[in-house]
Design a protein around this motif. Structure first.
Motif, PDB file in Angstrom:
ATOM      1  N   PRO A  63       0.817  -1.126  -0.127  1.00 53.45           N
ATOM      2  CA  PRO A  63      -0.055  -0.082  -0.149  1.00 53.45           C
ATOM      3  C   PRO A  63       0.863   1.314   0.065  1.00 53.45           C
ATOM      4  O   PRO A  63       0.302   2.288  -0.393  1.00 53.45           O
ATOM      5  N   HIS A  64       2.193   0.995   0.416  1.00 52.74           N
ATOM      6  CA  HIS A  64       2.906   2.341   0.525  1.00 52.74           C
ATOM      7  C   HIS A  64       4.067   2.367  -0.492  1.00 52.74           C
ATOM      8  O   HIS A  64       4.898   3.308  -0.735  1.00 52.74           O
ATOM      9  N   TYR A  65       4.166   1.375  -1.412  1.00 49.45           N
ATOM     10  CA  TYR A  65       4.878   1.422  -2.473  1.00 49.45           C
ATOM     11  C   TYR A  65       4.803   2.398  -3.465  1.00 49.45           C
ATOM     12  O   TYR A  65       3.786   2.617  -3.998  1.00 49.45           O
ATOM     13  N   ASP A  66       5.837   3.048  -3.825  1.00 46.96           N
ATOM     14  CA  ASP A  66       5.884   4.043  -4.866  1.00 46.96           C
ATOM     15  C   ASP A  66       6.268   3.442  -6.152  1.00 46.96           C
ATOM     16  O   ASP A  66       7.508   2.990  -6.190  1.00 46.96           O
ATOM     17  N   SER A 100      12.594  -2.850  10.849  1.00 45.25           N
ATOM     18  CA  SER A 100      11.442  -2.791  10.045  1.00 45.25           C
ATOM     19  C   SER A 100      10.356  -1.890  11.002  1.00 45.25           C
ATOM     20  O   SER A 100      10.573  -2.043  12.245  1.00 45.25           O
ATOM     21  N   ASP A 101       9.633  -1.227  10.569  1.00 42.22           N
ATOM     22  CA  ASP A 101       8.478  -0.361  11.512  1.00 42.22           C
ATOM     23  C   ASP A 101       7.366  -1.372  11.753  1.00 42.22           C
ATOM     24  O   ASP A 101       7.479  -2.593  11.287  1.00 42.22           O
ATOM     25  N   ASP A 102       6.476  -0.950  12.465  1.00 43.49           N
ATOM     26  CA  ASP A 102       5.344  -1.996  12.852  1.00 43.49           C
ATOM     27  C   ASP A 102       4.467  -2.532  11.696  1.00 43.49           C
ATOM     28  O   ASP A 102       3.629  -3.340  11.979  1.00 43.49           O
ATOM     29  N   HIS A 103       4.621  -1.879  10.517  1.00 43.43           N
ATOM     30  CA  HIS A 103       3.713  -2.395   9.583  1.00 43.43           C
ATOM     31  C   HIS A 103       4.782  -3.162   8.476  1.00 43.43           C
ATOM     32  O   HIS A 103       4.086  -3.280   7.211  1.00 43.43           O
TER      33      HIS A 103
END
Length: 209
Positions: A63-66, A100-103
């Motif tokens: 969902p965050h990938y550019d 890594s972050d929490d997601h």
């Protein structure tokens, strides 16, 4: 380097749940990622697990990938962070000072880096609610699989989720290819995320860990 049009297409297909595109992505990058991780761990089995977690981390971060970002560089960034997490869990000195972050996103994708990630904390009540929704969703999936006699999938997910087996071990036990096991895993995670969203839980609230 920006990602190519073909890479962007593959990413869109994976986002749409296309299992063939997912297998093709794994086939294309798995060898290079494994060589990178194993050159640092010198432990083939552990390296294979880190690479599997890299692909799951990629899936989680979609969902965050550019799409303008080079997909190979992105995967290697995730692999480096997963490698660091693995070393920390073993009590060994991390090669890189990040994780890594929490997601499941690499910290270089998060504004503020490690500080932003460390500030993400979920209450015990929220965690329990997530566990309840995931448990109910998983139960629904198992009932669906039983209804259509999809016993390979049930046995596969039991080994992966309940017993915590690595993909390669589950594949050997069940007489399946590792690609088939990875596909089952991908499809199950995608379904769980979709069911969670329909239950009012944000996609980003799910943790693959």
């Amino acid at each position: 380097m920006a990602t190519s049009d073909s890479d962007a297409l593959v990413v869109r297909q994976v986002r749409a749940g296309n299992s063939l595109a997912w297998r093709q992505l794994i086939e294309r990058f798995e060898g290079r990622l494994l060589a990178f991780v194993d050159s640092r761990l010198r432990d083939r089995a552990a390296s294979e697990d880190v690479v599997q977690e890299t692909f799951i981390g990629f899936l989680t971060s979609l969902p965050h990938y550019d799409e303008k970002r080079d997909i190979e560089a992105y995967l290697f960034s995730i692999a480096a962070h997963k490698l660091t997490d693995h070393l920390r869990k073993q009590g060994r000195r991390p090669i890189d000072q990040f994780g890594s972050d929490d997601h499941g996103r690499p910290l270089d994708e998060v504004p503020g880096g490690a500080r932003a990630a460390s500030s993400i904390a979920r209450s015990g009540e929220r965690r329990r609610e997530e566990e309840r929704v995931l448990s109910e969703s998983m139960g629904q999936l198992v009932r669906e699989w039983l209804a259509r006699g999809d016993y390979d999938r049930i046995r596969c997910m039991e080994l992966l989720i309940v017993k915590g087996w690595a993909n390669k071990d589950a594949a050997r036990k069940l007489g399946l290819t590792e690609q088939a096991v990875a596909s089952y895993k991908f499809q199950t995670i995608a379904r769980l995320k979709d069911m969670a969203r329909r239950s009012g839980m944000s996609l980003d609230d799910l943790n693959e860990g």
